[in-house]
Design a protein around this motif. Structure first.
Motif, PDB file in Angstrom:
ATOM      1  N   ASP A  31      -0.826  13.718 -17.201  1.00 42.22           N
ATOM      2  CA  ASP A  31       0.217  14.701 -17.501  1.00 42.22           C
ATOM      3  C   ASP A  31      -0.326  16.116 -17.641  1.00 42.22           C
ATOM      4  O   ASP A  31       0.299  16.978 -18.265  1.00 42.22           O
ATOM      5  CB  ASP A  31       0.965  14.300 -18.774  1.00 42.22           C
ATOM      6  CG  ASP A  31       0.065  14.259 -20.001  1.00 42.22           C
ATOM      7  OD1 ASP A  31      -1.152  14.482 -19.859  1.00 42.22           O
ATOM      8  OD2 ASP A  31       0.582  14.005 -21.101  1.00 42.22           O
ATOM      9  N   ALA A  32      -1.463  16.392 -17.011  1.00 42.12           N
ATOM     10  CA  ALA A  32      -2.088  17.716 -17.146  1.00 42.12           C
ATOM     11  C   ALA A  32      -1.247  18.823 -16.524  1.00 42.12           C
ATOM     12  O   ALA A  32      -1.306  19.975 -16.959  1.00 42.12           O
ATOM     13  CB  ALA A  32      -3.490  17.702 -16.533  1.00 42.12           C
ATOM     14  N   ASP A  76       0.855  -1.190   0.000  1.00 43.04           N
ATOM     15  CA  ASP A  76       0.000   0.000   0.000  1.00 43.04           C
ATOM     16  C   ASP A  76       0.888   1.235   0.000  1.00 43.04           C
ATOM     17  O   ASP A  76       1.968   1.245   0.619  1.00 43.04           O
ATOM     18  CB  ASP A  76      -0.894  -0.006   1.247  1.00 43.04           C
ATOM     19  CG  ASP A  76      -1.961   1.081   1.203  1.00 43.04           C
ATOM     20  OD1 ASP A  76      -2.510   1.330   0.117  1.00 43.04           O
ATOM     21  OD2 ASP A  76      -2.251   1.673   2.254  1.00 43.04           O
ATOM     22  N   ALA A  77       0.442   2.269  -0.680  1.00 38.98           N
ATOM     23  CA  ALA A  77       1.177   3.530  -0.648  1.00 38.98           C
ATOM     24  C   ALA A  77       1.029   4.168   0.728  1.00 38.98           C
ATOM     25  O   ALA A  77       0.001   4.019   1.396  1.00 38.98           O
ATOM     26  CB  ALA A  77       0.659   4.469  -1.729  1.00 38.98           C
ATOM     27  N   ASN A 113      -4.281  13.460  -6.084  1.00 34.38           N
ATOM     28  CA  ASN A 113      -3.090  13.295  -5.243  1.00 34.38           C
ATOM     29  C   ASN A 113      -2.444  11.928  -5.360  1.00 34.38           C
ATOM     30  O   ASN A 113      -1.286  11.756  -4.957  1.00 34.38           O
ATOM     31  CB  ASN A 113      -3.442  13.575  -3.777  1.00 34.38           C
ATOM     32  CG  ASN A 113      -3.653  15.050  -3.505  1.00 34.38           C
ATOM     33  OD1 ASN A 113      -3.154  15.907  -4.241  1.00 34.38           O
ATOM     34  ND2 ASN A 113      -4.398  15.361  -2.463  1.00 34.38           N
ATOM     35  N   ILE A 114      -3.167  10.924  -5.897  1.00 32.50           N
ATOM     36  CA  ILE A 114      -2.545   9.606  -6.046  1.00 32.50           C
ATOM     37  C   ILE A 114      -1.995   9.388  -7.456  1.00 32.50           C
ATOM     38  O   ILE A 114      -1.480   8.306  -7.756  1.00 32.50           O
ATOM     39  CB  ILE A 114      -3.513   8.457  -5.671  1.00 32.50           C
ATOM     40  CG1 ILE A 114      -4.677   8.363  -6.678  1.00 32.50           C
ATOM     41  CG2 ILE A 114      -4.009   8.601  -4.241  1.00 32.50           C
ATOM     42  CD1 ILE A 114      -5.513   7.107  -6.498  1.00 32.50           C
ATOM     43  N   ILE A 115      -2.060  10.406  -8.311  1.00 30.35           N
ATOM     44  CA  ILE A 115      -1.525  10.265  -9.662  1.00 30.35           C
ATOM     45  C   ILE A 115      -0.043   9.863  -9.653  1.00 30.35           C
ATOM     46  O   ILE A 115       0.365   8.996 -10.438  1.00 30.35           O
ATOM     47  CB  ILE A 115      -1.766  11.543 -10.480  1.00 30.35           C
ATOM     48  CG1 ILE A 115      -3.239  11.584 -10.938  1.00 30.35           C
ATOM     49  CG2 ILE A 115      -0.830  11.626 -11.685  1.00 30.35           C
ATOM     50  CD1 ILE A 115      -3.623  12.828 -11.707  1.00 30.35           C
ATOM     51  N   PRO A 116       0.811  10.431  -8.777  1.00 30.20           N
ATOM     52  CA  PRO A 116       2.225  10.005  -8.791  1.00 30.20           C
ATOM     53  C   PRO A 116       2.423   8.519  -8.534  1.00 30.20           C
ATOM     54  O   PRO A 116       3.287   7.894  -9.165  1.00 30.20           O
ATOM     55  CB  PRO A 116       2.851  10.866  -7.680  1.00 30.20           C
ATOM     56  CG  PRO A 116       1.998  12.089  -7.632  1.00 30.20           C
ATOM     57  CD  PRO A 116       0.602  11.590  -7.886  1.00 30.20           C
TER      58      PRO A 116
END
Length: 232
Positions: free
Chosen positions: A85-86, A7-8, A110-113
């Motif tokens: 990539d916005a 898990d992140a 916020n979880i895109i990375p």
């Protein structure tokens, strides 16, 4: 057999590791480091979306939310690939609305990375693709509870207590592994709920077989599929 539940967390990745002799919780800064240490793992269940839509919403997210009923908000809708990539939340939200007809939540943005990190990792490591499988801890806890979602949030004392009780039944040694993690990691780096989620995924990873949503999809080879245990 070694299996992982991943898990992140604020400091990177929190991981439950179970093999034939022990169960423990470890923290890694990135997925590459995690894999370098555990590339012999038979199964890795991870709470990160794998496989993004081009437009619209993923069928697996819709199905998972339906299974969770009143707890459906635990499953975030995954953004289409072109949103990643916005460059800013405002631009991502606008592009998301164009592609799906809905706004983009800040939690999902916020979880895109971590979505990008795992996607890049799988693109570069062919050997990991059939063993690293998307899962969701709330689907695991619901299965451990007989198919009924845990009603209380994992961010509450009651919710954590219920999840720890379920893990004690499903994953021998989980209570000690949880307590050890609480002593070793600062809360700013690893949250209590992060450890519980990782252990739930670890318990599911030990299963001989797993179900999938959408029904009929093979989570071992098809992205855009969420695996979970058979309800007790």
């Amino acid at each position: 057999m070694t299996v992982l539940g991943v898990d992140a967390c604020p400091s990177g990745w929190i991981t439950g590791v179970s093999d034939d002799t022990e169960l423990y919780v470890a923290q890694y800064d990135d997925v590459e480091t995690l894999w370098a240490e555990h590339d012999d793992a038979e199964r890795v269940l991870i709470d990160v979306p794998i496989g993004l839509p081009e437009t619209g919403r993923r069928a697996c997210d819709e199905a998972a939310r339906e299974l969770l009923g009143d707890r459906r908000s635990c499953v975030f809708y995954v953004p289409p690939r072109r949103v990643l990539d916005a460059g800013s939340y405002e631009a991502a939200n606008e592009r998301h609305r164009e592609l799906t007809g809905h706004g983009l939540s800040i939690q999902t943005y916020n979880i895109i990375p971590v979505i990008e990190e795992v996607g890049t990792f799988l693109d570069e490591h062919e050997a990991a693709r059939e063993r690293v499988i998307e899962c969701h801890p709330e689907l695991c806890f619901a299965a451990f509870a007989g198919g009924d979602p845990v009603p209380d949030s994992k961010h509450t004392e009651t919710g954590r207590k219920t999840r720890r009780e379920l893990l004690r039944e499903e994953l021998p040694g989980s209570e000690q592994a949880y307590e050890d993690a609480m002593e070793r990691f600062y809360r700013k780096d690893v949250g209590r709920d992060d450890v519980l989620d990782a252990l739930a995924l670890t318990a599911a990873a030990r299963e001989e077989s797993l179900l999938s949503v959408p029904e009929g999809r093979d989570h071992r080879i098809e992205r855009g599929t969420i695996a979970y245990p058979e309800p007790r």
